[in-house]
Design a protein around this motif. Structure first.
Motif, PDB file in Angstrom:
ATOM      1  N   ALA A 160       0.831  -1.206   0.000  1.00  0.00           N
ATOM      2  CA  ALA A 160       0.000   0.000   0.000  1.00  0.00           C
ATOM      3  C   ALA A 160       0.865   1.256   0.000  1.00  0.00           C
ATOM      4  O   ALA A 160       0.570   2.226  -0.693  1.00  0.00           O
ATOM      5  CB  ALA A 160      -0.937  -0.001   1.207  1.00  0.00           C
ATOM      6  N   LEU A 161       1.967   1.231   0.740  1.00  0.00           N
ATOM      7  CA  LEU A 161       2.861   2.389   0.798  1.00  0.00           C
ATOM      8  C   LEU A 161       3.541   2.647  -0.539  1.00  0.00           C
ATOM      9  O   LEU A 161       3.658   3.788  -0.973  1.00  0.00           O
ATOM     10  CB  LEU A 161       3.927   2.194   1.882  1.00  0.00           C
ATOM     11  CG  LEU A 161       3.447   2.365   3.311  1.00  0.00           C
ATOM     12  CD1 LEU A 161       4.574   2.095   4.289  1.00  0.00           C
ATOM     13  CD2 LEU A 161       2.871   3.754   3.532  1.00  0.00           C
ATOM     14  N   ILE A 162       3.982   1.585  -1.180  1.00  0.00           N
ATOM     15  CA  ILE A 162       4.640   1.731  -2.480  1.00  0.00           C
ATOM     16  C   ILE A 162       3.659   2.300  -3.495  1.00  0.00           C
ATOM     17  O   ILE A 162       3.993   3.200  -4.262  1.00  0.00           O
ATOM     18  CB  ILE A 162       5.263   0.390  -2.921  1.00  0.00           C
ATOM     19  CG1 ILE A 162       6.471   0.095  -2.017  1.00  0.00           C
ATOM     20  CG2 ILE A 162       5.661   0.426  -4.389  1.00  0.00           C
ATOM     21  CD1 ILE A 162       7.036  -1.292  -2.131  1.00  0.00           C
ATOM     22  N   SER A 163       2.418   1.827  -3.449  1.00  0.00           N
ATOM     23  CA  SER A 163       1.383   2.347  -4.355  1.00  0.00           C
ATOM     24  C   SER A 163       1.075   3.809  -4.072  1.00  0.00           C
ATOM     25  O   SER A 163       0.742   4.571  -4.980  1.00  0.00           O
ATOM     26  CB  SER A 163       0.093   1.546  -4.210  1.00  0.00           C
ATOM     27  OG  SER A 163       0.318   0.207  -4.549  1.00  0.00           O
ATOM     28  N   ALA A 164       1.163   4.210  -2.811  1.00  0.00           N
ATOM     29  CA  ALA A 164       0.791   5.572  -2.408  1.00  0.00           C
ATOM     30  C   ALA A 164       1.950   6.564  -2.521  1.00  0.00           C
ATOM     31  O   ALA A 164       1.772   7.746  -2.250  1.00  0.00           O
ATOM     32  CB  ALA A 164       0.270   5.553  -0.978  1.00  0.00           C
ATOM     33  N   TRP A 165       3.138   6.106  -2.917  1.00  0.00           N
ATOM     34  CA  TRP A 165       4.320   6.981  -2.996  1.00  0.00           C
ATOM     35  C   TRP A 165       4.041   8.284  -3.752  1.00  0.00           C
ATOM     36  O   TRP A 165       4.332   9.370  -3.239  1.00  0.00           O
ATOM     37  CB  TRP A 165       5.489   6.200  -3.594  1.00  0.00           C
ATOM     38  CG  TRP A 165       6.776   6.955  -3.729  1.00  0.00           C
ATOM     39  CD1 TRP A 165       7.343   7.395  -4.891  1.00  0.00           C
ATOM     40  CD2 TRP A 165       7.685   7.340  -2.686  1.00  0.00           C
ATOM     41  NE1 TRP A 165       8.532   8.025  -4.638  1.00  0.00           N
ATOM     42  CE2 TRP A 165       8.769   8.003  -3.291  1.00  0.00           C
ATOM     43  CE3 TRP A 165       7.683   7.194  -1.291  1.00  0.00           C
ATOM     44  CZ2 TRP A 165       9.839   8.516  -2.563  1.00  0.00           C
ATOM     45  CZ3 TRP A 165       8.752   7.707  -0.563  1.00  0.00           C
ATOM     46  CH2 TRP A 165       9.808   8.353  -1.196  1.00  0.00           C
ATOM     47  N   PRO A 166       3.471   8.240  -4.969  1.00  0.00           N
ATOM     48  CA  PRO A 166       3.208   9.498  -5.688  1.00  0.00           C
ATOM     49  C   PRO A 166       2.242  10.414  -4.925  1.00  0.00           C
ATOM     50  O   PRO A 166       2.443  11.626  -4.879  1.00  0.00           O
ATOM     51  CB  PRO A 166       2.574   9.048  -7.011  1.00  0.00           C
ATOM     52  CG  PRO A 166       2.990   7.627  -7.168  1.00  0.00           C
ATOM     53  CD  PRO A 166       3.110   7.071  -5.778  1.00  0.00           C
ATOM     54  N   GLN A 167       1.227   9.838  -4.324  1.00  0.00           N
ATOM     55  CA  GLN A 167       0.241  10.613  -3.567  1.00  0.00           C
ATOM     56  C   GLN A 167       0.888  11.241  -2.320  1.00  0.00           C
ATOM     57  O   GLN A 167       0.637  12.395  -1.998  1.00  0.00           O
ATOM     58  CB  GLN A 167      -0.903   9.684  -3.165  1.00  0.00           C
ATOM     59  CG  GLN A 167      -1.920  10.273  -2.216  1.00  0.00           C
ATOM     60  CD  GLN A 167      -2.799   9.202  -1.587  1.00  0.00           C
ATOM     61  OE1 GLN A 167      -2.940   8.112  -2.116  1.00  0.00           O
ATOM     62  NE2 GLN A 167      -3.378   9.511  -0.449  1.00  0.00           N
ATOM     63  N   LEU A 168       1.740  10.487  -1.631  1.00  0.00           N
ATOM     64  CA  LEU A 168       2.345  10.963  -0.389  1.00  0.00           C
ATOM     65  C   LEU A 168       3.499  11.930  -0.622  1.00  0.00           C
ATOM     66  O   LEU A 168       3.728  12.836   0.166  1.00  0.00           O
ATOM     67  CB  LEU A 168       2.831   9.775   0.454  1.00  0.00           C
ATOM     68  CG  LEU A 168       1.751   8.841   0.983  1.00  0.00           C
ATOM     69  CD1 LEU A 168       2.367   7.602   1.597  1.00  0.00           C
ATOM     70  CD2 LEU A 168       0.880   9.566   2.004  1.00  0.00           C
ATOM     71  N   MET A 169       4.234  11.735  -1.719  1.00  0.00           N
ATOM     72  CA  MET A 169       5.448  12.531  -1.948  1.00  0.00           C
ATOM     73  C   MET A 169       5.290  13.577  -3.043  1.00  0.00           C
ATOM     74  O   MET A 169       6.129  14.446  -3.181  1.00  0.00           O
ATOM     75  CB  MET A 169       6.616  11.601  -2.300  1.00  0.00           C
ATOM     76  CG  MET A 169       6.987  10.647  -1.188  1.00  0.00           C
ATOM     77  SD  MET A 169       7.323  11.459   0.382  1.00  0.00           S
ATOM     78  CE  MET A 169       8.675  12.522  -0.068  1.00  0.00           C
ATOM     79  N   GLY A 170       4.265  13.458  -3.839  1.00  0.00           N
ATOM     80  CA  GLY A 170       4.064  14.400  -4.936  1.00  0.00           C
ATOM     81  C   GLY A 170       4.703  13.904  -6.218  1.00  0.00           C
ATOM     82  O   GLY A 170       5.629  13.083  -6.199  1.00  0.00           O
ATOM     83  N   ASN A 190       4.144   5.866   7.751  1.00  0.00           N
ATOM     84  CA  ASN A 190       3.520   5.083   8.823  1.00  0.00           C
ATOM     85  C   ASN A 190       2.129   5.608   9.156  1.00  0.00           C
ATOM     86  O   ASN A 190       1.215   4.824   9.431  1.00  0.00           O
ATOM     87  CB  ASN A 190       4.419   5.073  10.063  1.00  0.00           C
ATOM     88  CG  ASN A 190       5.663   4.236   9.840  1.00  0.00           C
ATOM     89  OD1 ASN A 190       5.652   3.251   9.112  1.00  0.00           O
ATOM     90  ND2 ASN A 190       6.757   4.641  10.448  1.00  0.00           N
ATOM     91  N   GLU A 191       1.965   6.913   9.101  1.00  0.00           N
ATOM     92  CA  GLU A 191       0.651   7.513   9.355  1.00  0.00           C
ATOM     93  C   GLU A 191      -0.346   7.058   8.290  1.00  0.00           C
ATOM     94  O   GLU A 191      -1.509   6.808   8.589  1.00  0.00           O
ATOM     95  CB  GLU A 191       0.790   9.036   9.342  1.00  0.00           C
ATOM     96  CG  GLU A 191      -0.442   9.773   9.785  1.00  0.00           C
ATOM     97  CD  GLU A 191      -0.240  11.281   9.773  1.00  0.00           C
ATOM     98  OE1 GLU A 191      -1.106  11.980   9.221  1.00  0.00           O
ATOM     99  OE2 GLU A 191       0.801  11.743  10.290  1.00  0.00           O
ATOM    100  N   HIS A 192       0.118   6.912   7.066  1.00  0.00           N
ATOM    101  CA  HIS A 192      -0.756   6.500   5.961  1.00  0.00           C
ATOM    102  C   HIS A 192      -1.372   5.126   6.203  1.00  0.00           C
ATOM    103  O   HIS A 192      -2.538   4.902   5.889  1.00  0.00           O
ATOM    104  CB  HIS A 192       0.030   6.506   4.645  1.00  0.00           C
ATOM    105  CG  HIS A 192      -0.799   6.133   3.452  1.00  0.00           C
ATOM    106  ND1 HIS A 192      -1.730   6.978   2.905  1.00  0.00           N
ATOM    107  CD2 HIS A 192      -0.851   4.989   2.722  1.00  0.00           C
ATOM    108  CE1 HIS A 192      -2.309   6.378   1.875  1.00  0.00           C
ATOM    109  NE2 HIS A 192      -1.801   5.172   1.746  1.00  0.00           N
ATOM    110  N   VAL A 227       5.415   0.620   9.963  1.00  0.00           N
ATOM    111  CA  VAL A 227       5.827  -0.366   8.963  1.00  0.00           C
ATOM    112  C   VAL A 227       7.251  -0.036   8.508  1.00  0.00           C
ATOM    113  O   VAL A 227       8.026  -0.915   8.187  1.00  0.00           O
ATOM    114  CB  VAL A 227       4.852  -0.347   7.757  1.00  0.00           C
ATOM    115  CG1 VAL A 227       5.312  -1.285   6.661  1.00  0.00           C
ATOM    116  CG2 VAL A 227       3.455  -0.724   8.209  1.00  0.00           C
ATOM    117  N   ILE A 228       7.570   1.261   8.514  1.00  0.00           N
ATOM    118  CA  ILE A 228       8.890   1.734   8.080  1.00  0.00           C
ATOM    119  C   ILE A 228       9.619   2.321   9.287  1.00  0.00           C
ATOM    120  O   ILE A 228       9.083   3.178   9.982  1.00  0.00           O
ATOM    121  CB  ILE A 228       8.750   2.842   6.995  1.00  0.00           C
ATOM    122  CG1 ILE A 228       7.899   2.372   5.814  1.00  0.00           C
ATOM    123  CG2 ILE A 228      10.115   3.336   6.536  1.00  0.00           C
ATOM    124  CD1 ILE A 228       8.475   1.238   5.029  1.00  0.00           C
TER     125      ILE A 228
END
Length: 97
Positions: A31-41, A83-85, A90-91
């Motif tokens: 889930a974190l890898i998928s959300a990378w663009p959303q979380l980091m821009g 981790n908040e996401h 997890v990290i």
């Protein structure tokens, strides 16, 4: 009297299954890898060449030394945001390659 109070939502059932089968961490990592663009821009996501999690470390390979330095400066905020996401730790570390 209805059994409504004991009914699980689909989300609760899936979460219980993930915990029972010890899949929770793997699911959260994905889930974190998928959300990378959303979380980091997009600016950072578009320059990310490789992204993976191993032993609670997030490994990020970027094409730019400027982005690499930026990620290193933001290390603790990135770990916190990730981790908040997913709602749990997890990290624990960030490695920029």
């Amino acid at each position: 009297m209805s059994s409504r109070g004991k009914d699980m939502t689909i989300k609760e059932a899936i979460e219980k299954m993930l915990d029972v089968y010890k899949l929770r961490r793997r699911f959260d990592e994905t889930a974190l890898i998928s959300a990378w663009p959303q979380l980091m821009g997009n600016a950072i996501a578009n320059r990310t060449k490789q992204l993976y999690v191993r032993d609670k470390k997030l490994f990020v390979r970027v094409e730019s030394s400027v982005i690499k330095n930026e990620l290193l400066l933001m290390r603790s905020q990135i770990i916190g945001r990730m981790n908040e996401h997913v709602g749990q730790v997890v990290i624990e570390d960030l490695v920029v390659l």
